[in-house]
Enzyme design. Structure first.
Site, PDB file in Angstrom:
ATOM      1  N   ASP A  55      40.431  48.273  35.011  1.00 34.79           N
ATOM      2  CA  ASP A  55      41.403  47.820  35.953  1.00 34.79           C
ATOM      3  C   ASP A  55      40.828  45.984  35.772  1.00 34.79           C
ATOM      4  OD1 ASP A  55      43.421  46.933  38.207  1.00 34.79           O
ATOM      5  OD2 ASP A  55      41.462  46.818  39.507  1.00 34.79           O
ATOM      6  N   SER A  56      41.654  45.323  36.583  1.00 33.00           N
ATOM      7  CA  SER A  56      41.375  43.739  36.579  1.00 33.00           C
ATOM      8  C   SER A  56      40.196  43.706  37.276  1.00 33.00           C
ATOM      9  CB  SER A  56      42.600  43.003  37.082  1.00 33.00           C
ATOM     10  OG  SER A  56      42.936  43.540  38.525  1.00 33.00           O
TER      11      SER A  56
ATOM     12  N   TYR B  98      45.499  40.306  37.283  1.00 36.38           N
ATOM     13  CA  TYR B  98      46.519  40.548  36.243  1.00 36.38           C
ATOM     14  C   TYR B  98      47.835  40.417  36.900  1.00 36.38           C
ATOM     15  CZ  TYR B  98      43.036  42.637  33.106  1.00 36.38           C
ATOM     16  OH  TYR B  98      42.220  43.083  31.984  1.00 36.38           O
ATOM     17  N   GLY B  99      48.006  40.728  37.888  1.00 33.08           N
ATOM     18  CA  GLY B  99      49.688  41.044  38.467  1.00 33.08           C
ATOM     19  C   GLY B  99      50.324  39.843  38.794  1.00 33.08           C
TER      20      GLY B  99
ATOM     21  N   CYS C 115      45.305  50.464  36.424  1.00 30.55           N
ATOM     22  CA  CYS C 115      45.872  49.280  36.983  1.00 30.55           C
ATOM     23  C   CYS C 115      47.484  49.385  36.822  1.00 30.55           C
ATOM     24  CB  CYS C 115      45.589  48.283  36.015  1.00 30.55           C
ATOM     25  SG  CYS C 115      46.247  46.526  36.495  1.00 30.55           S
ATOM     26  N   ASN C 116      48.111  49.386  37.808  1.00 33.76           N
ATOM     27  CA  ASN C 116      49.810  49.423  37.656  1.00 33.76           C
ATOM     28  C   ASN C 116      50.280  48.177  36.991  1.00 33.76           C
ATOM     29  OD1 ASN C 116      50.776  51.491  39.916  1.00 33.76           O
ATOM     30  ND2 ASN C 116      48.922  50.912  40.449  1.00 33.76           N
TER      31      ASN C 116
ATOM     32  N   GLU D 229      40.261  41.748  47.232  1.00 28.46           N
ATOM     33  CA  GLU D 229      39.004  41.424  46.586  1.00 28.46           C
ATOM     34  C   GLU D 229      37.999  40.620  47.445  1.00 28.46           C
ATOM     35  OE1 GLU D 229      38.160  41.538  43.067  1.00 28.46           O
ATOM     36  OE2 GLU D 229      39.970  42.860  42.546  1.00 28.46           O
TER      37      GLU D 229
ATOM     38  N   CYS E 122      49.840  49.811  43.390  1.00 27.32           N
ATOM     39  CA  CYS E 122      48.779  48.852  42.713  1.00 27.32           C
ATOM     40  C   CYS E 122      47.493  49.724  43.223  1.00 27.32           C
ATOM     41  CB  CYS E 122      48.662  47.604  43.665  1.00 27.32           C
ATOM     42  SG  CYS E 122      47.564  46.532  43.189  1.00 27.32           S
ATOM     43  N   THR E 123      46.579  49.694  42.389  1.00 24.02           N
ATOM     44  CA  THR E 123      45.341  50.452  42.738  1.00 24.02           C
ATOM     45  C   THR E 123      44.494  50.050  43.743  1.00 24.02           C
ATOM     46  OG1 THR E 123      44.353  49.736  40.666  1.00 24.02           O
ATOM     47  CG2 THR E 123      45.522  51.883  40.465  1.00 24.02           C
ATOM     48  N   HIS E 124      44.695  48.601  44.045  1.00 26.18           N
ATOM     49  CA  HIS E 124      43.893  48.032  45.094  1.00 26.18           C
ATOM     50  C   HIS E 124      44.329  48.582  46.314  1.00 26.18           C
ATOM     51  CE1 HIS E 124      42.508  45.200  42.045  1.00 26.18           C
ATOM     52  NE2 HIS E 124      41.877  44.211  43.082  1.00 26.18           N
TER      53      HIS E 124
HETATM   54  N1  DGL Z   1      45.056  46.896  40.644  1.00 28.53           N
HETATM   55  C1  DGL Z   1      45.806  46.292  39.968  1.00 28.53           C
HETATM   56  C2  DGL Z   1      47.320  46.925  39.792  1.00 28.53           C
HETATM   57  O1  DGL Z   1      47.187  48.325  39.992  1.00 28.53           O
HETATM   58  C3  DGL Z   1      46.356  44.938  39.648  1.00 28.53           C
HETATM   59  C4  DGL Z   1      45.654  43.827  40.472  1.00 28.53           C
HETATM   60  C5  DGL Z   1      45.772  42.419  39.699  1.00 28.53           C
HETATM   61  O2  DGL Z   1      45.003  42.231  38.986  1.00 28.53           O
HETATM   62  O3  DGL Z   1      46.652  41.666  40.336  1.00 28.53           O
HETATM   63  O4  DGL Z   1      48.246  46.656  39.534  1.00 28.53           O
END
Ligand code: DGL
Length: 273
Positions: free
Chosen positions: A11-12, A43-44, A74-75, A153, A185-187
Protein backbone atom coordinates in the site's frame (compact mmCIF):
# COMPACT_ATOMS: atom_id res chain seq x y z
CA UNK A 1 2.61 -29.07 -2.35
CA UNK A 2 2.54 -26.55 0.52
CA UNK A 3 4.42 -23.33 -0.13
CA UNK A 4 6.14 -21.51 2.72
CA UNK A 5 7.16 -18.38 0.76
CA UNK A 6 5.66 -15.12 2.10
CA UNK A 7 2.58 -13.33 0.82
CA UNK A 8 3.62 -9.88 -0.45
CA UNK A 9 1.29 -7.02 0.47
CA UNK A 10 1.64 -3.36 -0.49
CA UNK A 11 0.00 0.00 0.00
CA UNK A 12 1.09 3.61 -0.10
CA UNK A 13 1.24 3.79 3.70
CA UNK A 14 -0.48 2.34 6.74
CA UNK A 15 -3.82 1.58 5.08
CA UNK A 16 -2.77 -1.84 3.82
CA UNK A 17 -2.16 -2.90 7.39
CA UNK A 18 -5.95 -3.26 7.73
CA UNK A 19 -5.65 -6.00 5.09
CA UNK A 20 -2.64 -7.45 6.93
CA UNK A 21 -4.66 -7.55 10.14
CA UNK A 22 -7.45 -9.46 8.38
CA UNK A 23 -4.89 -11.80 6.74
CA UNK A 24 -3.18 -12.52 10.06
CA UNK A 25 -6.54 -13.45 11.59
CA UNK A 26 -7.66 -15.61 8.69
CA UNK A 27 -4.33 -17.21 7.76
CA UNK A 28 -2.28 -17.27 10.97
CA UNK A 29 0.35 -19.67 9.67
CA UNK A 30 1.28 -17.58 6.60
CA UNK A 31 4.36 -15.34 6.44
CA UNK A 32 3.59 -11.80 5.27
CA UNK A 33 6.01 -9.30 3.78
CA UNK A 34 4.48 -5.80 3.84
CA UNK A 35 5.86 -2.94 1.79
CA UNK A 36 4.50 0.55 2.50
CA UNK A 37 5.49 3.21 -0.03
CA UNK A 38 5.63 5.90 2.65
CA UNK A 39 8.08 7.96 0.61
CA UNK A 40 5.33 8.62 -1.91
CA UNK A 41 2.09 8.47 0.11
CA UNK A 42 -0.64 9.48 -0.78
CA UNK A 43 -1.32 7.67 -4.05
CA UNK A 44 -4.96 8.72 -4.17
CA UNK A 45 -4.32 12.33 -5.18
CA UNK A 46 -1.96 11.39 -8.03
CA UNK A 47 -2.76 10.70 -11.69
CA UNK A 48 -3.58 7.19 -12.90
CA UNK A 49 -0.31 6.93 -14.84
CA UNK A 50 1.76 7.88 -11.77
CA UNK A 51 -0.08 5.40 -9.51
CA UNK A 52 0.40 2.71 -12.15
CA UNK A 53 4.15 3.43 -12.33
CA UNK A 54 4.49 3.35 -8.53
CA UNK A 55 2.56 0.08 -8.39
CA UNK A 56 4.85 -1.52 -10.99
CA UNK A 57 7.94 -0.43 -9.10
CA UNK A 58 6.68 -1.64 -5.72
CA UNK A 59 5.45 -4.99 -7.03
CA UNK A 60 8.77 -5.60 -8.74
CA UNK A 61 10.45 -5.05 -5.36
CA UNK A 62 8.06 -7.57 -3.80
CA UNK A 63 8.81 -10.15 -6.48
CA UNK A 64 12.50 -9.58 -5.63
CA UNK A 65 11.67 -10.56 -2.03
CA UNK A 66 10.56 -13.99 -3.24
CA UNK A 67 6.83 -13.68 -2.51
CA UNK A 68 4.38 -16.32 -3.74
CA UNK A 69 1.51 -13.94 -4.40
CA UNK A 70 0.92 -10.18 -4.26
CA UNK A 71 -1.96 -8.44 -2.52
CA UNK A 72 -2.62 -4.95 -3.80
CA UNK A 73 -3.86 -3.65 -0.45
CA UNK A 74 -4.63 -0.26 -1.91
CA UNK A 75 -7.83 0.64 -3.72
CA UNK A 76 -6.16 3.43 -5.71
CA UNK A 77 -3.54 1.02 -7.08
CA UNK A 78 -6.13 -1.74 -7.61
CA UNK A 79 -8.37 0.71 -9.47
CA UNK A 80 -5.79 1.84 -12.01
CA UNK A 81 -3.04 -0.79 -12.15
CA UNK A 82 -4.52 -4.23 -11.47
CA UNK A 83 -5.06 -5.38 -15.09
CA UNK A 84 -1.47 -4.47 -15.99
CA UNK A 85 -0.04 -6.11 -12.86
CA UNK A 86 -2.01 -9.28 -13.59
CA UNK A 87 -0.62 -9.30 -17.13
CA UNK A 88 3.05 -8.80 -16.36
CA UNK A 89 3.76 -10.29 -12.93
CA UNK A 90 5.02 -13.84 -12.57
CA UNK A 91 2.98 -14.46 -9.38
CA UNK A 92 -0.81 -14.27 -8.91
CA UNK A 93 -2.19 -10.89 -7.86
CA UNK A 94 -5.26 -10.08 -5.72
CA UNK A 95 -6.79 -6.61 -5.54
CA UNK A 96 -9.33 -5.11 -3.15
CA UNK A 97 -12.05 -3.87 -5.47
CA UNK A 98 -13.78 -7.02 -6.72
CA UNK A 99 -13.98 -8.63 -3.25
CA UNK A 100 -15.51 -5.41 -1.84
CA UNK A 101 -17.98 -5.12 -4.73
CA UNK A 102 -19.10 -8.75 -4.25
CA UNK A 103 -19.73 -8.16 -0.54
CA UNK A 104 -21.70 -4.98 -1.33
CA UNK A 105 -23.95 -6.76 -3.83
CA UNK A 106 -24.61 -9.46 -1.24
CA UNK A 107 -25.37 -6.88 1.48
CA UNK A 108 -27.61 -4.34 -0.24
CA UNK A 109 -31.37 -4.71 0.10
CA UNK A 110 -32.54 -1.57 -1.72
CA UNK A 111 -29.86 -2.01 -4.42
CA UNK A 112 -28.34 1.39 -3.77
CA UNK A 113 -24.66 1.17 -2.83
CA UNK A 114 -22.44 4.04 -1.75
CA UNK A 115 -18.69 4.00 -2.32
CA UNK A 116 -16.14 6.27 -0.70
CA UNK A 117 -12.47 6.35 -1.67
CA UNK A 118 -9.60 8.50 -2.82
CA UNK A 119 -9.87 10.77 -5.87
CA UNK A 120 -7.90 8.27 -7.98
CA UNK A 121 -10.25 5.40 -7.07
CA UNK A 122 -13.49 7.34 -7.53
CA UNK A 123 -12.33 8.97 -10.77
CA UNK A 124 -11.41 5.57 -12.23
CA UNK A 125 -15.01 4.31 -11.94
CA UNK A 126 -13.56 0.92 -10.95
CA UNK A 127 -16.28 0.20 -8.37
CA UNK A 128 -19.06 1.08 -10.81
CA UNK A 129 -17.48 -1.29 -13.35
CA UNK A 130 -17.08 -4.11 -10.81
CA UNK A 131 -20.57 -3.65 -9.35
CA UNK A 132 -22.28 -3.53 -12.73
CA UNK A 133 -20.41 -6.68 -13.82
CA UNK A 134 -21.94 -8.44 -10.79
CA UNK A 135 -25.47 -7.04 -10.94
CA UNK A 136 -27.24 -4.92 -13.53
CA UNK A 137 -29.68 -3.68 -10.90
CA UNK A 138 -27.33 -1.97 -8.47
CA UNK A 139 -27.21 1.82 -8.43
CA UNK A 140 -23.95 3.37 -7.23
CA UNK A 141 -23.35 6.74 -5.59
CA UNK A 142 -19.62 7.38 -5.21
CA UNK A 143 -17.77 10.15 -3.43
CA UNK A 144 -14.09 11.00 -3.10
CA UNK A 145 -13.02 11.83 0.47
CA UNK A 146 -9.50 13.20 -0.01
CA UNK A 147 -9.10 14.58 3.52
CA UNK A 148 -9.49 11.22 5.26
CA UNK A 149 -6.13 9.62 4.35
CA UNK A 150 -4.02 12.52 5.72
CA UNK A 151 -6.08 12.52 8.94
CA UNK A 152 -5.53 8.76 9.33
CA UNK A 153 -1.80 8.93 8.50
CA UNK A 154 -1.62 11.64 11.17
CA UNK A 155 -3.22 9.26 13.67
CA UNK A 156 -6.32 11.45 14.24
CA UNK A 157 -8.59 8.45 14.60
CA UNK A 158 -10.71 9.47 17.57
CA UNK A 159 -10.99 13.15 16.95
CA UNK A 160 -13.84 15.60 16.79
CA UNK A 161 -12.45 17.26 13.68
CA UNK A 162 -12.20 13.92 11.85
CA UNK A 163 -15.81 13.14 12.89
CA UNK A 164 -16.99 16.42 11.37
CA UNK A 165 -15.14 15.75 8.12
CA UNK A 166 -16.76 12.30 7.95
CA UNK A 167 -20.26 13.71 8.47
CA UNK A 168 -19.69 16.34 5.78
CA UNK A 169 -18.57 13.69 3.27
CA UNK A 170 -21.31 11.19 4.10
CA UNK A 171 -24.34 13.49 4.35
CA UNK A 172 -25.06 13.56 0.58
CA UNK A 173 -24.80 9.76 0.36
CA UNK A 174 -27.20 9.30 3.27
CA UNK A 175 -29.60 11.80 1.69
CA UNK A 176 -29.48 9.86 -1.60
CA UNK A 177 -30.72 6.76 0.26
CA UNK A 178 -27.82 4.28 0.14
CA UNK A 179 -28.28 1.26 2.42
CA UNK A 180 -24.72 -0.10 2.02
CA UNK A 181 -21.42 1.77 2.06
CA UNK A 182 -18.18 0.35 0.67
CA UNK A 183 -15.04 1.60 2.38
CA UNK A 184 -13.19 1.87 -0.92
CA UNK A 185 -9.85 2.76 0.66
CA UNK A 186 -7.86 0.45 2.88
CA UNK A 187 -7.12 3.33 5.25
CA UNK A 188 -10.81 3.82 6.08
CA UNK A 189 -11.43 0.75 8.30
CA UNK A 190 -9.32 2.64 10.84
CA UNK A 191 -12.26 5.06 11.04
CA UNK A 192 -15.03 2.46 10.87
CA UNK A 193 -16.38 3.31 14.34
CA UNK A 194 -16.80 6.99 13.47
CA UNK A 195 -18.19 6.15 10.01
CA UNK A 196 -20.72 3.70 11.48
CA UNK A 197 -21.77 6.35 13.97
CA UNK A 198 -22.31 8.92 11.20
CA UNK A 199 -24.29 6.46 9.05
CA UNK A 200 -26.63 5.17 11.75
CA UNK A 201 -27.78 1.59 12.30
CA UNK A 202 -29.64 1.02 9.02
CA UNK A 203 -26.64 1.24 6.66
CA UNK A 204 -24.30 -1.73 6.25
CA UNK A 205 -20.56 -1.07 6.08
CA UNK A 206 -18.50 -3.14 3.66
CA UNK A 207 -14.86 -3.33 4.61
CA UNK A 208 -12.82 -4.10 1.49
CA UNK A 209 -9.87 -5.18 3.67
CA UNK A 210 -11.68 -8.12 5.25
CA UNK A 211 -13.20 -9.24 1.96
CA UNK A 212 -9.81 -9.05 0.28
CA UNK A 213 -8.34 -11.41 2.91
CA UNK A 214 -11.05 -13.96 2.11
CA UNK A 215 -10.20 -13.66 -1.61
CA UNK A 216 -6.51 -14.32 -0.80
CA UNK A 217 -7.47 -17.43 1.17
CA UNK A 218 -9.52 -18.71 -1.77
CA UNK A 219 -6.67 -18.04 -4.21
CA UNK A 220 -4.10 -19.85 -2.05
CA UNK A 221 -6.43 -22.84 -1.73
CA UNK A 222 -7.21 -22.89 -5.46
CA UNK A 223 -3.54 -22.71 -6.49
CA UNK A 224 -2.30 -24.95 -3.66
CA UNK A 225 -0.09 -22.19 -2.31
CA UNK A 226 -1.00 -22.51 1.39
CA UNK A 227 1.88 -22.66 3.90
CA UNK A 228 2.40 -26.04 5.60
CA UNK A 229 -0.21 -26.50 8.34
CA UNK A 230 2.35 -26.58 11.17
CA UNK A 231 4.09 -23.32 10.15
CA UNK A 232 3.92 -20.36 12.45
CA UNK A 233 3.13 -17.16 10.57
CA UNK A 234 5.03 -13.89 10.82
CA UNK A 235 4.91 -10.28 9.69
CA UNK A 236 7.86 -8.42 8.24
CA UNK A 237 7.41 -4.73 7.43
CA UNK A 238 9.48 -2.57 5.10
CA UNK A 239 8.89 1.07 4.17
CA UNK A 240 10.34 3.34 1.53
CA UNK A 241 10.78 6.16 4.06
CA UNK A 242 11.27 6.53 7.83
CA UNK A 243 8.43 5.05 9.96
CA UNK A 244 7.30 8.19 11.89
CA UNK A 245 3.60 7.81 12.80
CA UNK A 246 3.41 4.43 11.13
CA UNK A 247 4.43 2.40 14.18
CA UNK A 248 2.08 4.20 16.54
CA UNK A 249 -0.99 3.64 14.36
CA UNK A 250 -0.01 0.03 13.67
CA UNK A 251 0.42 -0.78 17.34
CA UNK A 252 -2.32 1.31 18.94
CA UNK A 253 -5.10 1.14 16.39
CA UNK A 254 -4.50 -2.29 14.91
CA UNK A 255 -2.64 -4.08 17.69
CA UNK A 256 -0.20 -5.44 15.14
CA UNK A 257 3.23 -6.50 16.21
CA UNK A 258 5.29 -5.06 13.36
CA UNK A 259 8.68 -5.75 14.94
CA UNK A 260 11.60 -3.82 13.53
CA UNK A 261 10.75 -1.88 10.38
CA UNK A 262 13.19 -2.18 7.49
CA UNK A 263 13.91 0.58 5.00
CA UNK A 264 13.93 -0.08 1.26
CA UNK A 265 14.92 2.27 -1.51
CA UNK A 266 12.41 2.44 -4.37
CA UNK A 267 13.54 0.48 -7.36
CA UNK A 268 12.94 2.92 -10.21
CA UNK A 269 12.43 1.92 -13.79
CA UNK A 270 9.95 -0.95 -13.54
CA UNK A 271 7.43 1.17 -15.45
CA UNK A 272 9.28 0.33 -18.65
CA UNK A 273 8.13 -3.30 -18.34
N1 DGL B 1 -4.93 3.08 1.08
C1 DGL B 1 -5.04 3.52 -0.24
C2 DGL B 1 -6.31 3.11 -0.92
O1 DGL B 1 -6.85 2.09 -0.54
C3 DGL B 1 -4.67 4.88 -0.66
C4 DGL B 1 -4.30 5.93 0.23
C5 DGL B 1 -3.53 6.97 -0.53
O2 DGL B 1 -2.33 6.77 -0.67
O3 DGL B 1 -4.13 7.93 -1.03
O4 DGL B 1 -6.75 3.74 -1.82
Amino acid sequence: MPDSRPIGVFDSGIGGLTVVKALRELLPNEKIFYLGDTARVPYGSKSASTVERYSLEITEMLVGEGVKTIVVACNSASAVALPKLERILSVPVVGVILPGAKAAVAATRNRHVGVIGTRATIKSGAYETALSSLSSQVRVTARACPLLVPLIEEGWLNDELTDRVIVRYLEPLIREGIDTLVLGCTHYPLLSGAIEHALGPTTTLVDSARNCATAVQELLDRQQLRAPAGNSGSLEVALTDAPDNFMRVAREALQLDVGEVQLREVLHGAAKL
